[in-house]
Write a protein that holds these residues in place. Structure first.
Motif, PDB file in Angstrom:
ATOM      1  N   ALA A  61      10.068  -1.597   1.749  1.00  0.00           N
ATOM      2  CA  ALA A  61       8.686  -1.767   2.206  1.00  0.00           C
ATOM      3  C   ALA A  61       7.982  -0.423   2.327  1.00  0.00           C
ATOM      4  CB  ALA A  61       8.671  -2.500   3.551  1.00  0.00           C
ATOM      5  N   HIS A  62       8.659   0.566   2.875  1.00  0.00           N
ATOM      6  CA  HIS A  62       8.062   1.892   3.056  1.00  0.00           C
ATOM      7  C   HIS A  62       7.666   2.513   1.718  1.00  0.00           C
ATOM      8  CE1 HIS A  62       7.137   5.672   4.954  1.00  0.00           C
ATOM      9  NE2 HIS A  62       7.938   6.285   4.091  1.00  0.00           N
ATOM     10  N   GLU A  63       8.496   2.327   0.717  1.00  0.00           N
ATOM     11  CA  GLU A  63       8.193   2.867  -0.612  1.00  0.00           C
ATOM     12  C   GLU A  63       6.927   2.237  -1.193  1.00  0.00           C
ATOM     13  OE1 GLU A  63       8.258   5.250  -3.786  1.00  0.00           O
ATOM     14  OE2 GLU A  63       9.583   5.449  -2.038  1.00  0.00           O
ATOM     15  N   LEU A  64       6.626   1.019  -0.790  1.00  0.00           N
ATOM     16  CA  LEU A  64       5.415   0.339  -1.257  1.00  0.00           C
ATOM     17  C   LEU A  64       4.219   0.586  -0.332  1.00  0.00           C
ATOM     18  CD1 LEU A  64       6.926  -3.100  -2.305  1.00  0.00           C
ATOM     19  CD2 LEU A  64       6.152  -1.266  -3.821  1.00  0.00           C
ATOM     20  N   GLY A  65       4.422   1.362   0.742  1.00  0.00           N
ATOM     21  CA  GLY A  65       3.329   1.656   1.670  1.00  0.00           C
ATOM     22  C   GLY A  65       3.195   0.653   2.799  1.00  0.00           C
ATOM     23  N   TYR A  66       4.274  -0.055   3.086  1.00  0.00           N
ATOM     24  CA  TYR A  66       4.267  -1.052   4.147  1.00  0.00           C
ATOM     25  C   TYR A  66       5.350  -0.748   5.173  1.00  0.00           C
ATOM     26  CZ  TYR A  66       1.301  -4.012   1.228  1.00  0.00           C
ATOM     27  OH  TYR A  66       0.268  -4.500   0.485  1.00  0.00           O
ATOM     28  N   ARG A 114       8.339  -8.721  -2.717  1.00  0.00           N
ATOM     29  CA  ARG A 114       8.235  -8.894  -4.172  1.00  0.00           C
ATOM     30  C   ARG A 114       6.774  -8.979  -4.588  1.00  0.00           C
ATOM     31  NH1 ARG A 114       7.487 -12.532  -7.901  1.00  0.00           N
ATOM     32  NH2 ARG A 114       7.279 -14.273  -6.470  1.00  0.00           N
ATOM     33  N   ARG A 115       5.986  -9.742  -3.861  1.00  0.00           N
ATOM     34  CA  ARG A 115       4.549  -9.861  -4.175  1.00  0.00           C
ATOM     35  C   ARG A 115       3.842  -8.514  -4.019  1.00  0.00           C
ATOM     36  NH1 ARG A 115       3.108 -15.395  -1.018  1.00  0.00           N
ATOM     37  NH2 ARG A 115       4.254 -16.812  -2.381  1.00  0.00           N
ATOM     38  N   ALA A 116       4.216  -7.754  -2.989  1.00  0.00           N
ATOM     39  CA  ALA A 116       3.602  -6.431  -2.785  1.00  0.00           C
ATOM     40  C   ALA A 116       3.932  -5.511  -3.953  1.00  0.00           C
ATOM     41  CB  ALA A 116       4.085  -5.820  -1.471  1.00  0.00           C
ATOM     42  N   ARG A 117       5.172  -5.562  -4.428  1.00  0.00           N
ATOM     43  CA  ARG A 117       5.556  -4.729  -5.582  1.00  0.00           C
ATOM     44  C   ARG A 117       4.747  -5.123  -6.813  1.00  0.00           C
ATOM     45  NH1 ARG A 117       8.391  -5.618  -9.921  1.00  0.00           N
ATOM     46  NH2 ARG A 117       9.463  -7.469  -9.154  1.00  0.00           N
ATOM     47  N   LEU A 118       4.620  -6.421  -7.053  1.00  0.00           N
ATOM     48  CA  LEU A 118       3.850  -6.890  -8.207  1.00  0.00           C
ATOM     49  C   LEU A 118       2.372  -6.507  -8.079  1.00  0.00           C
ATOM     50  CD1 LEU A 118       5.490 -10.399  -8.713  1.00  0.00           C
ATOM     51  CD2 LEU A 118       5.805  -8.344 -10.123  1.00  0.00           C
ATOM     52  N   ALA A 119       1.836  -6.571  -6.862  1.00  0.00           N
ATOM     53  CA  ALA A 119       0.427  -6.224  -6.640  1.00  0.00           C
ATOM     54  C   ALA A 119       0.159  -4.747  -6.930  1.00  0.00           C
ATOM     55  CB  ALA A 119       0.015  -6.556  -5.212  1.00  0.00           C
ATOM     56  N   THR A 120       1.159  -3.894  -6.695  1.00  0.00           N
ATOM     57  CA  THR A 120       0.971  -2.468  -6.978  1.00  0.00           C
ATOM     58  C   THR A 120       1.214  -2.149  -8.445  1.00  0.00           C
ATOM     59  OG1 THR A 120       3.279  -1.916  -6.472  1.00  0.00           O
ATOM     60  CG2 THR A 120       1.677  -1.787  -4.649  1.00  0.00           C
ATOM     61  N   GLY A 121       1.705  -3.131  -9.216  1.00  0.00           N
ATOM     62  CA  GLY A 121       1.962  -2.909 -10.639  1.00  0.00           C
ATOM     63  C   GLY A 121       3.232  -2.125 -10.917  1.00  0.00           C
ATOM     64  N   VAL A 171       3.368  -5.266   7.071  1.00  0.00           N
ATOM     65  CA  VAL A 171       2.045  -4.736   7.386  1.00  0.00           C
ATOM     66  C   VAL A 171       1.885  -3.363   6.735  1.00  0.00           C
ATOM     67  CG1 VAL A 171       1.796  -5.966   9.573  1.00  0.00           C
ATOM     68  CG2 VAL A 171       2.883  -3.748   9.559  1.00  0.00           C
ATOM     69  N   PRO A 172       0.650  -3.007   6.351  1.00  0.00           N
ATOM     70  CA  PRO A 172       0.448  -1.661   5.810  1.00  0.00           C
ATOM     71  C   PRO A 172       0.900  -0.604   6.813  1.00  0.00           C
ATOM     72  CG  PRO A 172      -1.491  -3.020   5.458  1.00  0.00           C
ATOM     73  CD  PRO A 172      -0.568  -3.796   6.346  1.00  0.00           C
ATOM     74  N   ASP A 173       1.464   0.505   6.307  1.00  0.00           N
ATOM     75  CA  ASP A 173       1.983   1.561   7.179  1.00  0.00           C
ATOM     76  C   ASP A 173       0.962   2.063   8.183  1.00  0.00           C
ATOM     77  OD1 ASP A 173       4.650   1.782   6.542  1.00  0.00           O
ATOM     78  OD2 ASP A 173       4.317   3.209   4.919  1.00  0.00           O
ATOM     79  N   ASN A 174      -0.307   2.061   7.810  1.00  0.00           N
ATOM     80  CA  ASN A 174      -1.328   2.612   8.706  1.00  0.00           C
ATOM     81  C   ASN A 174      -1.862   1.591   9.704  1.00  0.00           C
ATOM     82  OD1 ASN A 174      -2.731   0.995   6.959  1.00  0.00           O
ATOM     83  ND2 ASN A 174      -4.097   2.583   6.213  1.00  0.00           N
ATOM     84  N   GLU A 175      -1.454   0.317   9.610  1.00  0.00           N
ATOM     85  CA  GLU A 175      -1.940  -0.716  10.516  1.00  0.00           C
ATOM     86  C   GLU A 175      -1.070  -0.771  11.766  1.00  0.00           C
ATOM     87  OE1 GLU A 175      -1.944  -5.476  10.544  1.00  0.00           O
ATOM     88  OE2 GLU A 175      -2.914  -4.576   8.801  1.00  0.00           O
ATOM     89  N   LYS A 176      -1.711  -0.849  12.919  1.00  0.00           N
ATOM     90  CA  LYS A 176      -0.977  -0.949  14.180  1.00  0.00           C
ATOM     91  C   LYS A 176      -1.533  -2.109  14.979  1.00  0.00           C
ATOM     92  CE  LYS A 176       0.371   3.739  14.312  1.00  0.00           C
ATOM     93  NZ  LYS A 176       0.672   4.902  14.997  1.00  0.00           N
TER      94      LYS A 176
END
Length: 192
Positions: A61-66, A114-121, A171-176
């Motif tokens: 998740a972290h590698e994808l920005g989450y 998996r969906r997050a990875r696909l969304a980032t291409g 959740v996105p890394d920057n969301e709290k």
């Protein structure tokens, strides 16, 4: 200590407060569940921070920005009329009864990743190179139930036994902060 481990520690503390408020001892849990001894009952919550599977998913998740956020949601007693043993998760991840399948949470998290990875291409190969692993390992993180290690299963089962479900949110890394879960309930957020 990383954020995910801190969240698990907070969740463990909260679940223990619930257990103590009910006056349940580990001996009571052992008797109610039919576990072989108190040590096995204690293991349900003690090993959770050492869940390698959950930490692997967090790295992905972290590698994808989450990030992964743990939420404790109290089960509605009206929606769970069956005895706790009949509601416990087993090896069938395809059950249609969401109340009976606490282990559906890791599977839902895998699908979100998996969906997050696909969304980032990004391809599995790209992600494998970034995480210094193989594309097959990335596939396992997205699909394999073996990523749900015993420590994570025991933790989810312990929460379920007490009448709570642990939600694993992406959740996105920057969301709290917390947000209502998919059911619209405001969960007890453990995000750090």
């Amino acid at each position: 200590m990383d954020s995910l481990t801190e969240q698990i520690e907070v969740a463990r503390t909260r679940l223990e407060e619930i257990r103590y408020s009910r006056g349940w001892t580990l001996s009571n849990i052992q008797e109610m569940t039919g576990l072989p001894n108190r040590v096995t009952a204690a293991r349900w919550w003690f090993r959770a921070p050492h869940s390698k599977g959950l930490h692997r998913l967090a790295g992905y998740a972290h590698e994808l920005g989450y990030g992964i956020r743990l939420l404790i949601v109290e089960d509605d007693p009206a929606e769970r009329p069956l005895p706790w043993r009949e509601r416990m998760p087993h090896t069938d991840f395809t059950t249609l009864d969401p109340d009976a399948d606490a282990m559906a949470e890791p599977r839902r998290l895998q699908e979100k990743l998996r969906r997050a990875r696909l969304a980032t291409g990004r391809s599995r190969t790209d992600l494998a190179e970034a995480l210094d692993t193989s594309p097959l390992h990335i596939w396992c993180l997205e699909y394999s139930p073996t990523v749900h290690d015993l420590a994570l299963c025991e933790f989810l089962m312990y929460a379920r036994f007490l009448g709570y479900t642990i939600r694993l949110d992406l959740v996105p890394d920057n969301e709290k902060g917390s947000s209502p879960d998919e059911s619209g309930k405001e969960p007890f957020s453990l995000s750090v």
